[in-house]
Enzyme design. Structure first.
Site, PDB file in Angstrom:
ATOM      1  N   TYR A 124      -7.828   1.180   5.168  1.00 55.93           N
ATOM      2  CA  TYR A 124      -8.071   0.599   6.349  1.00 55.93           C
ATOM      3  C   TYR A 124      -8.942  -0.850   6.274  1.00 55.93           C
ATOM      4  O   TYR A 124      -9.374  -1.591   7.388  1.00 55.93           O
ATOM      5  CB  TYR A 124      -8.808   1.537   7.371  1.00 55.93           C
ATOM      6  CG  TYR A 124      -8.480   3.058   7.457  1.00 55.93           C
ATOM      7  CD1 TYR A 124      -7.340   3.278   7.959  1.00 55.93           C
ATOM      8  CD2 TYR A 124      -9.518   3.668   6.547  1.00 55.93           C
ATOM      9  CE1 TYR A 124      -7.065   4.667   7.848  1.00 55.93           C
ATOM     10  CE2 TYR A 124      -9.119   5.109   6.473  1.00 55.93           C
ATOM     11  CZ  TYR A 124      -7.983   5.674   7.018  1.00 55.93           C
ATOM     12  OH  TYR A 124      -7.440   6.921   6.954  1.00 55.93           O
ATOM     13  N   HIS A 178      -7.990   8.258   0.759  1.00 57.59           N
ATOM     14  CA  HIS A 178      -7.821   7.227   1.752  1.00 57.59           C
ATOM     15  C   HIS A 178      -8.852   7.347   2.848  1.00 57.59           C
ATOM     16  O   HIS A 178      -8.583   7.429   4.128  1.00 57.59           O
ATOM     17  CB  HIS A 178      -6.382   7.525   2.412  1.00 57.59           C
ATOM     18  CG  HIS A 178      -5.871   6.206   3.000  1.00 57.59           C
ATOM     19  ND1 HIS A 178      -6.208   5.818   4.434  1.00 57.59           N
ATOM     20  CD2 HIS A 178      -5.148   5.200   2.522  1.00 57.59           C
ATOM     21  CE1 HIS A 178      -5.657   4.770   4.718  1.00 57.59           C
ATOM     22  NE2 HIS A 178      -4.881   4.288   3.626  1.00 57.59           N
ATOM     23  N   HIS A 205      -6.164   2.792  -4.597  1.00 59.73           N
ATOM     24  CA  HIS A 205      -6.230   2.774  -3.099  1.00 59.73           C
ATOM     25  C   HIS A 205      -7.107   4.238  -2.646  1.00 59.73           C
ATOM     26  O   HIS A 205      -7.011   4.484  -1.497  1.00 59.73           O
ATOM     27  CB  HIS A 205      -4.893   2.864  -2.330  1.00 59.73           C
ATOM     28  CG  HIS A 205      -4.766   2.361  -1.089  1.00 59.73           C
ATOM     29  ND1 HIS A 205      -5.686   1.313  -0.665  1.00 59.73           N
ATOM     30  CD2 HIS A 205      -4.147   2.650   0.111  1.00 59.73           C
ATOM     31  CE1 HIS A 205      -5.693   1.101   0.934  1.00 59.73           C
ATOM     32  NE2 HIS A 205      -4.642   1.944   1.259  1.00 59.73           N
ATOM     33  N   ASP A 243       0.880  -1.171  -0.023  1.00 55.27           N
ATOM     34  CA  ASP A 243       0.007   0.057  -0.083  1.00 55.27           C
ATOM     35  C   ASP A 243       0.817   1.307   0.048  1.00 55.27           C
ATOM     36  O   ASP A 243       1.929   1.521   0.825  1.00 55.27           O
ATOM     37  CB  ASP A 243      -0.944   0.099   1.102  1.00 55.27           C
ATOM     38  CG  ASP A 243      -2.171  -1.083   0.973  1.00 55.27           C
ATOM     39  OD1 ASP A 243      -2.122  -1.624   0.061  1.00 55.27           O
ATOM     40  OD2 ASP A 243      -2.933  -1.204   2.231  1.00 55.27           O
ATOM     41  N   HIS A 252       3.588  -2.519   3.210  1.00 55.37           N
ATOM     42  CA  HIS A 252       3.687  -1.029   2.898  1.00 55.37           C
ATOM     43  C   HIS A 252       5.038  -0.687   2.308  1.00 55.37           C
ATOM     44  O   HIS A 252       6.009  -0.725   2.987  1.00 55.37           O
ATOM     45  CB  HIS A 252       3.199  -0.232   4.189  1.00 55.37           C
ATOM     46  CG  HIS A 252       1.860  -0.626   4.594  1.00 55.37           C
ATOM     47  ND1 HIS A 252       1.890  -1.662   5.429  1.00 55.37           N
ATOM     48  CD2 HIS A 252       0.651   0.028   4.771  1.00 55.37           C
ATOM     49  CE1 HIS A 252       0.338  -1.964   5.711  1.00 55.37           C
ATOM     50  NE2 HIS A 252      -0.175  -0.782   5.279  1.00 55.37           N
TER      51      HIS A 252
END
Length: 264
Positions: A157, A120, A116, A65, A212
């Site tokens: 999340y 966010h 993504h 991510d 990440h």
């Protein structure tokens, strides 16, 4: 006789409540009755993203991510190249705007790019229109930079509901979660990342690993992690190559299953 009347009364109340729930759903989603029945929409069906894939092939997928930070992206790409491994990067719109050259580098090196969202946000709190806008904005940016139309989406999340998954599907996306969390975001160190992944109960064929690009120890742990995964017999592939694109169904635990193979 009184008992029968009570049962009839309870049944009537339950039926009325069911009709009210269905009517509410139809109204909220602006559906006609024909749409509701022809598409087999059910308020009792839970939409789930892809957490893993049921496959006999010893294939798994690494995913990163990319929402904040960029100090290690080039290093990660170099490590992937040196180990002949491809991965999937889920990027936010802000990250794309701030690091366009790295978006190009991800694509040009043969790695995959996933959506993504633009900001966010917690997607389950948004309307269908807002979800579509969050997806569309990033799609436009990445396509302008690379010419590539993304088909993978990961909710920030890991937060989703039926509206998020169905809206993403309507916009042409496969919603992707993960079955193995490396916990690299907790910054516990290289050994912790490696041990967490290698000893994870869900590390098996079809697993999707979450990492990440901005994790403090992610890049440092990556070479050894890749080696250990290969030693365990796994081939690391792109999520877009791991998942089934058609003729599949989803199990309630988020496992994607091909309709063309027999299952236990």
């Amino acid at each position: 006789m009184k008992s029968n009347h009570n049962l009839l009364f309870k049944f009537s109340i339950s039926f009325i409540l069911l009709c009210a729930v269905c009517a509410s759903y139809i109204y909220q989603h602006n559906l006609s009755l024909a749409d509701y029945y022809s598409n087999s929409v059910s308020v009792f069906t839970k939409e789930v993203p892809i957490y893993c894939v049921k496959t006999d092939k010893p294939q798994i997928a690494l995913s990163f991510d990319a929402a904040w930070g960029n100090q290690d992206t080039k290093t990660i790409l170099s490590i992937l190249k040196d180990n002949n491994v491809k991965a999937t990067f889920f990027v936010t719109g802000g990250w794309v705007s701030e690091y366009p050259d790295d978006v190009k580098a991800i694509y040009e090196s043969g790695n995959d790019i996933g959506n993504h969202t633009e900001n966010h946000k917690q997607m389950s709190l948004l309307s269908e229109e807002e979800i579509s806008n969050e997806l569309g904005s990033v799609t436009k940016k990445v396509k302008e930079l690379t010419g590539y139309k993304m088909t993978l989406f990961r909710p920030p999340y890991g937060d989703y509901n039926n509206r998020v998954i169905s809206t993403a599907k309507y916009n042409g996306y496969y919603s992707i979660q993960w079955s193995v969390d490396s916990l690299d975001w907790k910054n516990y160190g290289c050994d912790n990342i490696i041990d967490t992944v290698i000893n994870h109960k869900n590390l098996k064929n079809g697993a999707i690993i979450l990492m990440h690009n901005g994790g403090k120890y992610t890049a440092k742990a990556l070479p050894q992690l890749i080696n250990k995964l290969k030693e365990a017999g796994f081939e690391l592939v792109l999520i877009s190559d791991l998942i089934y694109k058609e003729n599949y169904h989803m199990e309630m635990d988020g496992c994607q299953v091909s309709d063309n193979i027999k299952t236990d």
